[in-house]
Design a protein around this motif. Structure first.
Motif, PDB file in Angstrom:
ATOM      1  N   LYS A 135       2.596   2.053  -3.274  1.00  0.00           N
ATOM      2  CA  LYS A 135       1.657   2.270  -4.378  1.00  0.00           C
ATOM      3  C   LYS A 135       1.583   1.089  -5.339  1.00  0.00           C
ATOM      4  O   LYS A 135       1.164   1.238  -6.490  1.00  0.00           O
ATOM      5  CB  LYS A 135       2.033   3.547  -5.168  1.00  0.00           C
ATOM      6  N   TYR A 169       0.830  -1.203   0.000  1.00  0.00           N
ATOM      7  CA  TYR A 169       0.000   0.000   0.000  1.00  0.00           C
ATOM      8  C   TYR A 169       0.864   1.253   0.000  1.00  0.00           C
ATOM      9  O   TYR A 169       0.619   2.197  -0.766  1.00  0.00           O
ATOM     10  CB  TYR A 169      -0.924  -0.006   1.217  1.00  0.00           C
ATOM     11  N   SER A 214      -3.707  -0.215  -4.520  1.00  0.00           N
ATOM     12  CA  SER A 214      -4.456   0.976  -4.121  1.00  0.00           C
ATOM     13  C   SER A 214      -5.688   0.565  -3.322  1.00  0.00           C
ATOM     14  O   SER A 214      -6.078  -0.609  -3.296  1.00  0.00           O
ATOM     15  CB  SER A 214      -4.877   1.788  -5.351  1.00  0.00           C
TER      16      SER A 214
END
Length: 869
Positions: free
Chosen positions: A292, A289, A295
């Protein structure tokens, strides 16, 4: 002194390893732990507990283990301020980070807390207290398990009287002990409040223990020891990472964590001494997370797939980069030669790590991974230390950056926290990461085949993806071709008085990881070197690999669980603090104990699984390096021994050292392999030779303590179960009894189906059968190998599906093992449809009617209850 040492160990119920504890027990110098008190110990929820319960599952989804909530008890420290003065309050301080003193202090405090909580006046509110001699795979730390007392639910009978009923045990509490962290940020001379942060560099030695009494003190790096110190100071910071990600993607993060947890539990990859912990699993998910890679818009299945790809694609061990290199020197001291010459990549003297591995750093919130590394105080501190070494001319052999330092100091995969002091994967071995990557690749293959059902390849592998990923049990005893068992009492302890050999291949990390881990890792390393490409995988048995369907713990069967040793499906032994007479504590004894609490035998042993490469396992010659490579040739002779490694001339004219494993040259072999079983013959001979040469005590009989289980796999079932099992569990004691029980059940089922499918021609239900079928059943045929006495792991009755020892009234969500497959053949009839889809619908309707018919007949007295499940 020996008597005092034993009494102290029995009194404290733990092993003490620090230099001051040894001096105290030997009567050389007293060691006191002053704590003036006056304030409460800091207690805070950590891990899943503080992350809104993310990752927590029910009892059934937790591999039949009661869910556990973590609470951290943080020890006060003697803070060192900028003026150099010391605070007056605290348990930990000064140089307690050296030589195991901190770990002894935290463990002694934990025992005193356990004794206080186990007092009679506390039992109604606290419950029972147990001690576990490890914490997430770290044997230097202990933890406490609190089992809350059962609540008595008072209900009234119809006559108005009260009846008491015990409620179900839903959770436990684990007390984790750590140290308060008081780091000073934004200064180049940062410290933790009681120790310099530079002491946490992985190339520093903080456990300078003498190898043998009277010898010089070792100063080798202790990366695992340093990592354990750092973890204890960052419980709150680590939990805050989980809490922040959980608040961002609460539902999906929790569901993804639960799916990963179940996937790992089914494979024995969780809650073991060489496996993921629940926290490290959540942190790896949090990294996706923050970096990235996933998402908050993704669902849990997508996040699960990304995690599998992440673990499979990362080059954690540097093997992929090494395989691309050509013939020659790959790293300092590691010589690799061509496979055509018969010398199979014996990286004997390679450094502990390699600089070509992948590394991962947890990003700070609202930062990228690169920005986190640049702004890290610990990284800048290491850069300053390196510049100082360059000025003084001591930079030789020192890594330039902190990341390189981690790679070259440890062979564990690199996954660092934002402060770059903790390696979340620091307790994981290379063998475990290899297995995770293999299983992750299988999971990706399963998911991709499920998505594309049109190709011929996918039709050949058409398996229910959900069942294969989350329902099938593929733990340790189901993944390998052969299993080795070593008696720990017959193996030498490295760097001890019993170790008379100058062994340069293993045992140099005992001061860092401990005796047991050093022996296990040494075995895996040496067997990997010796077997080469004959073995695809080697893996030791860790906790977390017990049989999931083992009968769960219930206090109704015990008078007082506070005095009973608890062992659940994880095979982790929880010792009661109140059971002083039968405590398994060994104190300072030289013997080494296996952490796996196996009920099948009291033998203290190591078990290693071997996955054999059928294409190369029959090779009987191992050629050494070229004759002009004098150092590599000497290493080859040291590996195999002078009696085995002989100079030989080959057809190409080369004269090199070589080892031959055929029967003509194997005078010590007493194995009796038959035709069709030759696949493990050479592998067994190599293993026995390496263990006898490098690990066995001189007086030990090699054939008596090394067991190679390949020729009779059903003996594994016989040897894994205790004789005290009763009821249906007795079937596990004998594979023949289990097969016979299934055959008897099949014959009863066959007779039942055929007799109750006959048409009633005279009764009120004329033209139909008791089962309500329009056609009678001609035959019931067996398709499963368990009905032919040919199943390696025969199924046992599930405790919730027809077992005689039912504990609950609901049916389990997961059936243990594969179902026993049979085929039902109906009588011939012209009413069968000719269309394929219509025929499938008709067969489905027949099966539904059989199920409804059995349920309708279940209440009839003339039918025996043993026919229904």
């Amino acid at each position: 002194p020996g008597c005092q040492e034993k009494n102290t160990a029995q009194k404290l119920r733990i092993q003490l390893h620090s230099d001051k504890a040894r001096r105290h027990t030997n009567g050389i110098q007293n060691w006191t732990i002053p704590f003036p008190g006056g304030e409460e110990l800091k207690i805070t929820p950590i891990n899943s507990y503080i992350a809104n319960g993310a990752g927590l599952t029910t009892f059934s989804a937790n591999a039949n283990v009661i869910p556990t909530l973590d609470l951290a008890i943080l020890l006060p420290v003697k803070s060192k301020f900028e003026d150099g003065s010391l605070g007056q309050v605290g348990i930990v301080g000064e140089k307690d980070y050296m030589n195991g003193r901190y770990f002894d202090k935290r463990n002694i405090l934990a025992i005193h807390v356990a004794k206080f909580l186990a007092q009679k006046k506390q039992r109604t509110s606290i419950g029972s207290v147990h001690v576990v001699n490890e914490l997430d795979g770290d044997f230097k730390k202990i933890s406490l398990i609190l089992t809350p007392p059962f609540d008595l639910n008072k209900k009234r009978n119809k006559d108005g009287s009260q009846k008491k009923k015990k409620s179900k045990q839903r959770f436990r509490v684990r007390l984790v002990f750590g140290a308060q962290y008081e780091g000073i940020k934004n200064t180049p001379d940062t410290n933790t409040g009681w120790m310099p942060c530079a002491r946490l560099f992985p190339d520093r030695c903080n456990n300078k223990v003498a190898q043998i009494n009277g010898q010089e003190i070792t100063s080798d790096a202790t990366p695992t020891y340093n990592n354990s110190l750092a973890i204890d100071m960052h419980y709150i910071v680590t939990s805050d990472i989980l809490a922040s990600v959980s608040s961002m993607a609460l539902k999906v993060f929790s569901e993804s964590w639960a799916l990963l947890k179940i996937w790992c539990l089914q494979r024995g990859f969780l809650r073991g001494h060489d496996t993921f912990s629940n926290t490290t699993l959540g942190l790896s998910l949090a990294y996706l997370y923050r970096s990235k890679r996933v998402s908050s818009r993704m669902d849990s299945i997508q996040v699960f797939t990304v995690w599998m790809k992440f673990m499979n694609d990362m080059d954690w061990l540097g093997n992929r980069d090494r395989s691309k290199k050509k013939i020659g020197i790959t790293s300092k001291g590691a010589v690799t030669h061509s496979h055509d010459l018969g010398y199979h990549d014996l990286d004997i003297l390679s450094s502990r790590g390699t600089g070509h591995r992948a590394d991962v750093v947890m990003p700070e919130e609202h930062m990228t991974e690169k920005q986190t590394i640049i702004n890290c105080i610990q990284n800048r501190l290491y850069a300053s230390d390196y510049k100082q070494s360059v000025r003084s001319g001591k930079e030789s052999g020192k890594s330039k950056t902190l990341l390189e330092c981690f790679k070259t100091s440890t062979d564990a995969p690199i996954f660092l926290d934002p402060s770059m002091t903790i390696n979340y994967f620091g307790n994981l071995s290379p063998s475990f990461i290899k297995e995770v990557q293999v299983e992750a690749g299988k999971a990706l293959e399963c998911i991709h085949f499920q998505k594309d059902t049109q190709t011929l390849e996918s039709q050949a592998h058409r398996i229910d993806a959900f069942r294969q990923l989350f329902l099938e049990n593929v733990r340790f005893w189901r993944r390998y071709d052969a299993y080795l068992t070593f008696d720990l009492t017959k193996l030498i302890i490295p760097k001890s008085e019993s170790d008379k050999r100058a062994n340069k291949f293993w045992g140099s990390d005992t001061h860092d990881v401990g005796n047991y881990e050093s022996i296990v890792r040494g075995l895996l390393k040496m067997l990997n070197i010796a077997l080469g490409d004959r073995a695809l995988a080697l893996r030791n048995l860790s906790t977390g690999n017990g049989e999931v369907h083992s009968p769960p713990f219930h206090s109704k069967e015990m008078k007082d669980i506070g005095t009973t040793v608890l062992v659940e499906s994880d095979e982790i032994k929880m010792v009661p603090i109140r059971q002083t007479a039968e405590s398994p504590s060994t104190g300072f004894a030289a013997n080494v104990n296996s952490p796996v609490a196996c009920e099948a035998s009291d033998i203290n042993s190591i078990v290693i699984g071997v996955r054999i490469n059928k294409d190369t396992c029959l090779r009987v010659v191992d050629r050494g390096p070229p004759a002009n490579d004098i150092k590599a040739s000497a290493d080859f002779v040291s590996l195999w021994g002078e009696e085995r490694a002989e100079l030989r001339r080959f057809k190409d004219g080369a004269i090199v050292h070589a080892v031959v494993w055929n029967e003509a040259y194997d005078k010590s072999s007493n194995d009796d392999y038959e035709i069709g079983e030759k696949v493990g013959q050479t592998v067994e001979r190599i293993i026995r030779h390496i263990v006898g040469l490098h690990f066995a005590k001189p007086e030990s009989n090699l054939n008596s303590f090394v067991t190679f289980k390949l020729k009779d796999l059903t003996s594994l079932v016989d040897g894994r179960c205790h004789e005290s099992y009763k009821g249906n569990a007795k079937l596990l004691n004998s594979s023949d009894a289990a097969h016979k029980s299934m055959t008897n059940a099949f014959e009863k089922l066959s007779l039942f189906l055929k007799s109750n499918s006959l048409m009633d021609v005279t009764g009120p239900s004329e033209g139909t059968s008791k089962l309500g079928l329009p056609l009678s059943i001609d035959a019931v045929e067996a398709l499963s190998p368990s009905l032919r006495y040919s199943c390696s792991f025969p199924q046992a009755p599930h405790p919730l599906l027809g077992s005689s020892t039912k504990r609950q009234k609901k049916v389990a969500g997961v059936v243990v093992g594969d179902p026993i497959l049979i085929q039902i053949r109906f009588e011939g009839s012209s009413r069968w449809p000719s269309d394929t889809n219509a025929m499938g619908a008709a067969k489905c309707a027949m099966l539904l009617q059989i199920a409804n018919g059995i349920l309708g007949m279940k209440g009839r007295k003339e039918q025996g209850s043993s026919l229904f499940d």
